[in-house]
Design a protein around this motif. Structure first.
Motif, PDB file in Angstrom:
ATOM      1  N   ASP A  76       0.826  -1.206   0.000  1.00  0.00           N
ATOM      2  CA  ASP A  76       0.000   0.000   0.000  1.00  0.00           C
ATOM      3  C   ASP A  76       0.863   1.259   0.000  1.00  0.00           C
ATOM      4  O   ASP A  76       0.567   2.234  -0.700  1.00  0.00           O
ATOM      5  CB  ASP A  76      -0.931   0.010   1.214  1.00  0.00           C
ATOM      6  CG  ASP A  76      -2.049  -1.010   1.102  1.00  0.00           C
ATOM      7  OD1 ASP A  76      -2.256  -1.545  -0.007  1.00  0.00           O
ATOM      8  OD2 ASP A  76      -2.713  -1.285   2.125  1.00  0.00           O
ATOM      9  N   ALA A  77       1.936   1.253   0.798  1.00  0.00           N
ATOM     10  CA  ALA A  77       2.816   2.411   0.872  1.00  0.00           C
ATOM     11  C   ALA A  77       3.561   2.642  -0.442  1.00  0.00           C
ATOM     12  O   ALA A  77       3.896   3.789  -0.788  1.00  0.00           O
ATOM     13  CB  ALA A  77       3.813   2.230   2.010  1.00  0.00           C
ATOM     14  N   GLN A  78       3.799   1.582  -1.172  1.00  0.00           N
ATOM     15  CA  GLN A  78       4.521   1.693  -2.443  1.00  0.00           C
ATOM     16  C   GLN A  78       3.632   2.109  -3.615  1.00  0.00           C
ATOM     17  O   GLN A  78       4.142   2.356  -4.702  1.00  0.00           O
ATOM     18  CB  GLN A  78       5.185   0.350  -2.774  1.00  0.00           C
ATOM     19  CG  GLN A  78       6.289  -0.048  -1.803  1.00  0.00           C
ATOM     20  CD  GLN A  78       6.756  -1.482  -2.025  1.00  0.00           C
ATOM     21  OE1 GLN A  78       6.000  -2.331  -2.511  1.00  0.00           O
ATOM     22  NE2 GLN A  78       7.989  -1.774  -1.646  1.00  0.00           N
ATOM     23  N   SER A  79       2.331   2.176  -3.391  1.00  0.00           N
ATOM     24  CA  SER A  79       1.411   2.436  -4.507  1.00  0.00           C
ATOM     25  C   SER A  79       0.485   3.631  -4.253  1.00  0.00           C
ATOM     26  O   SER A  79      -0.647   3.652  -4.710  1.00  0.00           O
ATOM     27  CB  SER A  79       0.571   1.187  -4.788  1.00  0.00           C
ATOM     28  OG  SER A  79      -0.147   0.800  -3.623  1.00  0.00           O
ATOM     29  N   VAL A  80       0.976   4.631  -3.517  1.00  0.00           N
ATOM     30  CA  VAL A  80       0.176   5.826  -3.239  1.00  0.00           C
ATOM     31  C   VAL A  80       0.047   6.660  -4.505  1.00  0.00           C
ATOM     32  O   VAL A  80       1.035   6.908  -5.213  1.00  0.00           O
ATOM     33  CB  VAL A  80       0.821   6.653  -2.108  1.00  0.00           C
ATOM     34  CG1 VAL A  80       0.101   7.996  -1.956  1.00  0.00           C
ATOM     35  CG2 VAL A  80       0.777   5.885  -0.804  1.00  0.00           C
ATOM     36  N   ALA A  81      -1.160   7.091  -4.798  1.00  0.00           N
ATOM     37  CA  ALA A  81      -1.405   7.899  -5.994  1.00  0.00           C
ATOM     38  C   ALA A  81      -0.658   9.228  -5.896  1.00  0.00           C
ATOM     39  O   ALA A  81      -0.696   9.904  -4.873  1.00  0.00           O
ATOM     40  CB  ALA A  81      -2.901   8.148  -6.145  1.00  0.00           C
ATOM     41  N   GLY A  82       0.045   9.590  -6.966  1.00  0.00           N
ATOM     42  CA  GLY A  82       0.761  10.864  -7.018  1.00  0.00           C
ATOM     43  C   GLY A  82       2.141  10.844  -6.402  1.00  0.00           C
ATOM     44  O   GLY A  82       2.855  11.864  -6.433  1.00  0.00           O
ATOM     45  N   ALA A  83       2.556   9.695  -5.828  1.00  0.00           N
ATOM     46  CA  ALA A  83       3.871   9.614  -5.194  1.00  0.00           C
ATOM     47  C   ALA A  83       4.983   9.632  -6.238  1.00  0.00           C
ATOM     48  O   ALA A  83       4.853   9.056  -7.328  1.00  0.00           O
ATOM     49  CB  ALA A  83       3.967   8.355  -4.355  1.00  0.00           C
ATOM     50  N   LYS A  84       6.073  10.308  -5.916  1.00  0.00           N
ATOM     51  CA  LYS A  84       7.236  10.396  -6.793  1.00  0.00           C
ATOM     52  C   LYS A  84       8.476   9.909  -6.040  1.00  0.00           C
ATOM     53  O   LYS A  84       8.573  10.034  -4.827  1.00  0.00           O
ATOM     54  CB  LYS A  84       7.467  11.839  -7.253  1.00  0.00           C
ATOM     55  CG  LYS A  84       6.278  12.474  -7.964  1.00  0.00           C
ATOM     56  CD  LYS A  84       6.023  11.822  -9.318  1.00  0.00           C
ATOM     57  CE  LYS A  84       4.886  12.531 -10.050  1.00  0.00           C
ATOM     58  NZ  LYS A  84       4.567  11.908 -11.352  1.00  0.00           N
ATOM     59  N   ASN A  85       9.427   9.376  -6.824  1.00  0.00           N
ATOM     60  CA  ASN A  85      10.716   8.937  -6.268  1.00  0.00           C
ATOM     61  C   ASN A  85      10.546   7.927  -5.128  1.00  0.00           C
ATOM     62  O   ASN A  85      11.200   8.024  -4.078  1.00  0.00           O
ATOM     63  CB  ASN A  85      11.527  10.141  -5.764  1.00  0.00           C
ATOM     64  CG  ASN A  85      11.723  11.202  -6.828  1.00  0.00           C
ATOM     65  OD1 ASN A  85      12.004  10.882  -7.986  1.00  0.00           O
ATOM     66  ND2 ASN A  85      11.565  12.472  -6.459  1.00  0.00           N
ATOM     67  N   THR A  86       9.676   6.951  -5.322  1.00  0.00           N
ATOM     68  CA  THR A  86       9.428   5.940  -4.287  1.00  0.00           C
ATOM     69  C   THR A  86      10.626   4.995  -4.146  1.00  0.00           C
ATOM     70  O   THR A  86      11.129   4.466  -5.140  1.00  0.00           O
ATOM     71  CB  THR A  86       8.173   5.131  -4.625  1.00  0.00           C
ATOM     72  OG1 THR A  86       7.062   6.024  -4.755  1.00  0.00           O
ATOM     73  CG2 THR A  86       7.864   4.118  -3.540  1.00  0.00           C
ATOM     74  N   LYS A  87      11.050   4.795  -2.915  1.00  0.00           N
ATOM     75  CA  LYS A  87      12.170   3.893  -2.633  1.00  0.00           C
ATOM     76  C   LYS A  87      11.826   3.032  -1.415  1.00  0.00           C
ATOM     77  O   LYS A  87      11.219   3.511  -0.465  1.00  0.00           O
ATOM     78  CB  LYS A  87      13.448   4.686  -2.349  1.00  0.00           C
ATOM     79  CG  LYS A  87      13.948   5.519  -3.521  1.00  0.00           C
ATOM     80  CD  LYS A  87      15.196   6.293  -3.145  1.00  0.00           C
ATOM     81  CE  LYS A  87      15.683   7.154  -4.301  1.00  0.00           C
ATOM     82  NZ  LYS A  87      16.894   7.944  -3.943  1.00  0.00           N
TER      83      LYS A  87
END
Length: 301
Positions: free
Chosen positions: A161-172
């Motif tokens: 869920d934390a890895q697939s937040v709408a509008g998130a950028k530069n996810t690591k």
């Protein structure tokens, strides 16, 4: 010609002879009937025994009921007391006493607490911080399985869920060592009209309990954006402390940082000072809180 008297005696002898013959025939027939009846009785007894063997009943009653091992932890700590005052001050400098407990119909199974902080720097802008700690405990159940395995499945879902937040950028994402039985951190940037938020999420599983720490910060009204690395270190520290609080609540040692205890949550915020935030800063803070909460809510829904 025979005399009547002779004929009568002869007839009488014949009748006695015929009577003896019938008696012998009947006497001979009785043992045969008894033998046949005896065989029939034995046969019936055997049939009844085959239909209801005693061993089958004993075997059926001896079948054990299915069981699963009991879960390690049966309690959760008070959600607003899982972090020490020292730790809260480093994460939410202006909101260490503003802990707000989440609603729950069973705090021994599900609990949460959130804090927010606005450090107003006047014309230079302000620094906003928002922190949320949630705890979810799983009991062992015959139909659902062992508590720690249920917790592991939920742990993986929280990460996804934390890895697939709408509008998130530069996810690591990366694993976190020394925290519970397994832990993963997820970071990303989230741009809102109030400012650019640096979101840090640490998901940890300890036995049958999952602890999720959501922490974000933003520079508002022209102030600089906080360092994601600094925020992540603070979030990981909070996660470790929350895990220790879970163990301590179940008599498993541990406790809060440096042996101190967290203050009891209060309904009111910190005492106002002479350098109180301006109305515009307060409005920005309110919007920032809503933005942070909506981002987390969309992640967990």
């Amino acid at each position: 010609m025979q005399r009547p008297a002779q004929r009568d005696r002869r007839n009488e002898r014949d009748q006695r002879a015929r009577g003896r013959g019938r008696t012998l025939v009947c006497a001979a027939a009785v043992p045969v009937m008894l033998i046949v009846a005896g065989c029939s009785s034995d046969s019936g007894s055997d049939d009844g025994g085959d239909k209801n063997p005693g061993g089958a009943t004993a075997s059926a009653s001896a079948s054990p009921s299915p069981t699963v091992p009991a879960a390690a932890y049966s309690e959760l700590p008070k959600s607003c007391d899982v972090l020490s005052k020292k730790t809260l001050t480093s994460l939410v400098p202006k909101g260490a006493k503003s802990g707000k407990e989440g609603t729950s119909d069973d705090t021994a199974t599900r609990a949460s607490c959130s804090w927010n902080s606005l450090d107003n720097n006047g014309v230079k802008g302000s620094q906003f911080r928002w922190l949320n700690v949630s705890l979810l405990r799983f009991d062992s159940d015959v139909s659902r399985g062992e508590g720690d395995k249920q917790a592991h499945a939920y742990y993986e879902k929280q990460i996804a869920d934390a890895q697939s937040v709408a509008g998130a950028k530069n996810t690591k994402s990366q694993p976190v060592s020394g925290t519970g039985d397994e832990a993963t951190s997820v970071r990303y940037d989230l741009k809102k009209k109030e400012g650019s938020f640096k979101q840090q999420t640490v998901v940890t599983r300890v036995e049958n309990v999952v602890v999720t720490v959501d922490y974000n910060g933003a520079g508002l009204a022209g102030d600089k954006t906080p360092s994601a690395d600094t925020l992540m270190k603070l979030a990981e520290k909070a996660a470790k402390e929350a895990v220790a609080a879970v163990a301590a609540a179940n008599g498993d040692g541990g406790g809060t940082d440096a042996g101190t205890t967290s203050p009891s949550p209060t309904k009111s915020a910190s005492k106002p000072s002479s350098a109180s935030p301006s109305k515009s800063a307060s409005a920005s803070a309110s919007k920032a809180v809503k933005a942070s909460s909506s981002a987390t809510a969309s992640k967990k829904s």
